[in-house]
Design a protein around this motif. Structure first.
Motif, PDB file in Angstrom:
ATOM      1  N   HIS A  23      -4.891 -14.885   5.290  1.00 31.53           N
ATOM      2  CA  HIS A  23      -3.668 -14.205   5.719  1.00 31.53           C
ATOM      3  C   HIS A  23      -2.512 -13.331   5.160  1.00 31.53           C
ATOM      4  CE1 HIS A  23      -2.805 -17.541   3.653  1.00 31.53           C
ATOM      5  NE2 HIS A  23      -0.383 -17.310   3.703  1.00 31.53           N
ATOM      6  N   SER A  24      -2.731 -13.383   3.489  1.00 33.34           N
ATOM      7  CA  SER A  24      -2.040 -12.523   2.417  1.00 33.34           C
ATOM      8  C   SER A  24      -2.236 -11.126   2.960  1.00 33.34           C
ATOM      9  CB  SER A  24      -2.144 -13.199   0.962  1.00 33.34           C
ATOM     10  OG  SER A  24      -2.040 -14.693   0.687  1.00 33.34           O
ATOM     11  N   LEU A  25      -3.715 -10.578   3.417  1.00 32.67           N
ATOM     12  CA  LEU A  25      -3.531  -9.393   2.831  1.00 32.67           C
ATOM     13  C   LEU A  25      -2.953  -8.807   4.603  1.00 32.67           C
ATOM     14  CD1 LEU A  25      -7.729  -9.361   2.504  1.00 32.67           C
ATOM     15  CD2 LEU A  25      -5.829  -8.880   0.956  1.00 32.67           C
ATOM     16  N   SER A  26      -3.368  -9.624   5.733  1.00 31.71           N
ATOM     17  CA  SER A  26      -2.495  -9.324   6.638  1.00 31.71           C
ATOM     18  C   SER A  26      -0.884  -8.823   6.790  1.00 31.71           C
ATOM     19  CB  SER A  26      -2.790  -9.859   7.950  1.00 31.71           C
ATOM     20  OG  SER A  26      -2.213 -10.939   8.174  1.00 31.71           O
ATOM     21  N   ASP A  27      -0.197 -10.317   5.411  1.00 35.90           N
ATOM     22  CA  ASP A  27       0.776 -10.293   5.971  1.00 35.90           C
ATOM     23  C   ASP A  27       1.610  -8.506   5.053  1.00 35.90           C
ATOM     24  OD1 ASP A  27       1.137 -12.810   6.471  1.00 35.90           O
ATOM     25  OD2 ASP A  27       1.743 -14.001   5.035  1.00 35.90           O
ATOM     26  N   LEU A  28       0.636  -8.941   3.186  1.00 32.05           N
ATOM     27  CA  LEU A  28       1.075  -7.630   2.409  1.00 32.05           C
ATOM     28  C   LEU A  28       1.377  -6.317   3.595  1.00 32.05           C
ATOM     29  CD1 LEU A  28      -1.311  -8.752  -0.533  1.00 32.05           C
ATOM     30  CD2 LEU A  28       1.202  -7.932  -0.228  1.00 32.05           C
ATOM     31  N   PHE A  29      -0.362  -6.110   4.138  1.00 33.18           N
ATOM     32  CA  PHE A  29      -0.323  -5.097   5.145  1.00 33.18           C
ATOM     33  C   PHE A  29       1.115  -4.283   5.424  1.00 33.18           C
ATOM     34  CE2 PHE A  29      -1.446  -1.957   8.000  1.00 33.18           C
ATOM     35  CZ  PHE A  29      -2.651  -1.208   7.245  1.00 33.18           C
ATOM     36  N   PHE A  30       1.810  -5.972   6.510  1.00 31.39           N
ATOM     37  CA  PHE A  30       3.050  -5.460   7.290  1.00 31.39           C
ATOM     38  C   PHE A  30       4.604  -5.268   6.156  1.00 31.39           C
ATOM     39  CE2 PHE A  30       6.901  -7.810   9.272  1.00 31.39           C
ATOM     40  CZ  PHE A  30       6.743  -7.064  10.179  1.00 31.39           C
ATOM     41  N   VAL A  31       4.540  -6.539   5.312  1.00 31.38           N
ATOM     42  CA  VAL A  31       6.077  -6.402   4.005  1.00 31.38           C
ATOM     43  C   VAL A  31       6.113  -5.181   3.759  1.00 31.38           C
ATOM     44  CG1 VAL A  31       6.868  -7.372   2.549  1.00 31.38           C
ATOM     45  CG2 VAL A  31       5.724  -8.868   4.279  1.00 31.38           C
ATOM     46  N   LEU A  32       4.658  -4.406   3.482  1.00 32.47           N
ATOM     47  CA  LEU A  32       4.527  -3.272   2.481  1.00 32.47           C
ATOM     48  C   LEU A  32       4.942  -1.899   3.533  1.00 32.47           C
ATOM     49  CD1 LEU A  32       2.045  -4.230  -0.441  1.00 32.47           C
ATOM     50  CD2 LEU A  32       5.118  -3.979  -0.145  1.00 32.47           C
ATOM     51  N   ARG A  33       5.205  -1.898   4.734  1.00 33.58           N
ATOM     52  CA  ARG A  33       4.843  -0.654   5.520  1.00 33.58           C
ATOM     53  C   ARG A  33       6.129  -0.204   5.537  1.00 33.58           C
ATOM     54  NH1 ARG A  33       7.384  -4.340   8.018  1.00 33.58           N
ATOM     55  NH2 ARG A  33       9.217  -4.486   9.676  1.00 33.58           N
ATOM     56  N   LYS A  34       6.913  -0.668   4.575  1.00 34.00           N
ATOM     57  CA  LYS A  34       8.614   0.491   4.387  1.00 34.00           C
ATOM     58  C   LYS A  34       8.503   1.303   3.490  1.00 34.00           C
ATOM     59  CE  LYS A  34      11.858  -2.786   7.580  1.00 34.00           C
ATOM     60  NZ  LYS A  34      12.840  -3.440   6.959  1.00 34.00           N
ATOM     61  N   ASP A  35       7.849   0.687   1.713  1.00 36.17           N
ATOM     62  CA  ASP A  35       7.382   0.962   0.964  1.00 36.17           C
ATOM     63  C   ASP A  35       5.764   1.976   1.083  1.00 36.17           C
ATOM     64  OD1 ASP A  35       9.430  -0.226   0.453  1.00 36.17           O
ATOM     65  OD2 ASP A  35       9.092  -1.789  -0.207  1.00 36.17           O
ATOM     66  N   LYS A  36       5.300   1.420   1.443  1.00 33.40           N
ATOM     67  CA  LYS A  36       3.828   2.581   1.412  1.00 33.40           C
ATOM     68  C   LYS A  36       3.162   3.050   2.590  1.00 33.40           C
ATOM     69  CE  LYS A  36       3.911   0.734  -2.733  1.00 33.40           C
ATOM     70  NZ  LYS A  36       3.789   1.850  -4.643  1.00 33.40           N
ATOM     71  N   VAL A  68       0.399   3.840   5.282  1.00 35.91           N
ATOM     72  CA  VAL A  68      -0.757   3.511   5.445  1.00 35.91           C
ATOM     73  C   VAL A  68      -1.995   3.572   4.758  1.00 35.91           C
ATOM     74  CG1 VAL A  68      -2.603   3.196   7.718  1.00 35.91           C
ATOM     75  CG2 VAL A  68       0.477   3.164   7.816  1.00 35.91           C
ATOM     76  N   GLU A  69      -2.130   5.012   4.422  1.00 35.24           N
ATOM     77  CA  GLU A  69      -3.203   4.407   3.743  1.00 35.24           C
ATOM     78  C   GLU A  69      -3.148   4.649   2.040  1.00 35.24           C
ATOM     79  OE1 GLU A  69      -1.359   7.330   4.782  1.00 35.24           O
ATOM     80  OE2 GLU A  69      -3.145   8.035   6.137  1.00 35.24           O
ATOM     81  N   GLU A  70      -1.830   4.206   1.705  1.00 37.05           N
ATOM     82  CA  GLU A  70      -1.668   3.626   0.165  1.00 37.05           C
ATOM     83  C   GLU A  70      -1.502   1.638   0.710  1.00 37.05           C
ATOM     84  OE1 GLU A  70       2.215   5.556  -2.153  1.00 37.05           O
ATOM     85  OE2 GLU A  70       2.782   4.791  -0.197  1.00 37.05           O
ATOM     86  N   ARG A  71      -1.483   1.691   1.303  1.00 37.05           N
ATOM     87  CA  ARG A  71      -1.966  -0.208   2.331  1.00 37.05           C
ATOM     88  C   ARG A  71      -2.848  -0.324   1.846  1.00 37.05           C
ATOM     89  NH1 ARG A  71       2.146  -1.913   7.241  1.00 37.05           N
ATOM     90  NH2 ARG A  71       1.957   1.426   7.032  1.00 37.05           N
ATOM     91  N   LYS A  72      -3.607   0.428   3.205  1.00 36.21           N
ATOM     92  CA  LYS A  72      -5.537   0.121   3.004  1.00 36.21           C
ATOM     93  C   LYS A  72      -6.120   0.130   2.021  1.00 36.21           C
ATOM     94  CE  LYS A  72      -6.123   2.107   7.666  1.00 36.21           C
ATOM     95  NZ  LYS A  72      -7.100   3.642   8.775  1.00 36.21           N
ATOM     96  N   ALA A  73      -4.715   0.972   0.423  1.00 39.41           N
ATOM     97  CA  ALA A  73      -5.647   0.995  -0.992  1.00 39.41           C
ATOM     98  C   ALA A  73      -5.929  -0.082  -1.439  1.00 39.41           C
ATOM     99  CB  ALA A  73      -5.820   2.110  -1.591  1.00 39.41           C
ATOM    100  N   LEU A  74      -4.718  -0.310  -1.197  1.00 43.18           N
ATOM    101  CA  LEU A  74      -4.309  -1.709  -1.939  1.00 43.18           C
ATOM    102  C   LEU A  74      -5.037  -3.175  -1.091  1.00 43.18           C
ATOM    103  CD1 LEU A  74      -2.429  -3.514  -3.384  1.00 43.18           C
ATOM    104  CD2 LEU A  74      -1.184  -3.658  -1.396  1.00 43.18           C
ATOM    105  N   ILE A  75      -5.374  -3.152  -0.375  1.00 42.45           N
ATOM    106  CA  ILE A  75      -5.587  -4.135   0.305  1.00 42.45           C
ATOM    107  C   ILE A  75      -7.563  -4.743   0.040  1.00 42.45           C
ATOM    108  CG2 ILE A  75      -6.927  -5.000   2.616  1.00 42.45           C
ATOM    109  CD1 ILE A  75      -3.396  -4.988   2.246  1.00 42.45           C
TER     110      ILE A  75
END
Length: 134
Positions: A43-56, A58-65
């Motif tokens: 659940h942390s992975l999906s939470d991170l993808f959602f929470v970071l949407r304003k700063d990063k 989609v490509e950056e968030r996918k790379a993080l995950i």
């Protein structure tokens, strides 16, 4: 040590939140370097993808995950995790309860978090800078 990284630690690093980003970097790098065995909840992975949407992007968030999945063991969760947390009167915070259930299921040594005020009562915790055995 076998440690579960709470969502807020990853956010501290990614968003460079001072004064916590240096400690978050040390903790996460210790797992990348195999000095500690790092775990992260699904659940942390999906939470991170959602929470970071304003700063990063989609490509950056996918790379993080993808990087987190590369260097950390992901603890899968199922309905039993949720029902266990919701049926436990001592766990009032769903996210914290899920983190505790993940750490308990994997028999981890610590949860790395800065959230020392909410639902982590009764766990072995390492809050950045201070070690507690509750």
């Amino acid at each position: 040590m076998r440690i579960l990284i709470d969502t807020n630690i990853v956010i501290d690093l990614v968003q460079n939140r001072e004064p916590h980003s240096d400690n978050a970097s040390r903790i996460i790098n210790s797992c990348v370097k195999n000095e500690n065995i790092g775990y992260i909840s699904a659940h942390s992975l999906s939470d991170l993808f959602f929470v970071l949407r304003k700063d990063k992007s989609v490509e950056e968030r996918k790379a993080l995950i993808l990087n987190l999945c590369k260097f950390f063991k992901v603890v899968p969760e199922n309905k039993d995790f949720y029902t266990s947390v919701c049926n436990n009167p001592d766990w009032n915070d769903l996210e914290d309860g899920l983190q505790m259930k993940c750490a308990e299921t994997e028999e981890l040594d610590y949860i790395i978090t800065r959230d020392e005020k909410n639902g982590f009562g009764g766990a072995s915790l390492y809050f950045l800078g201070k070690c507690f055995r509750l």
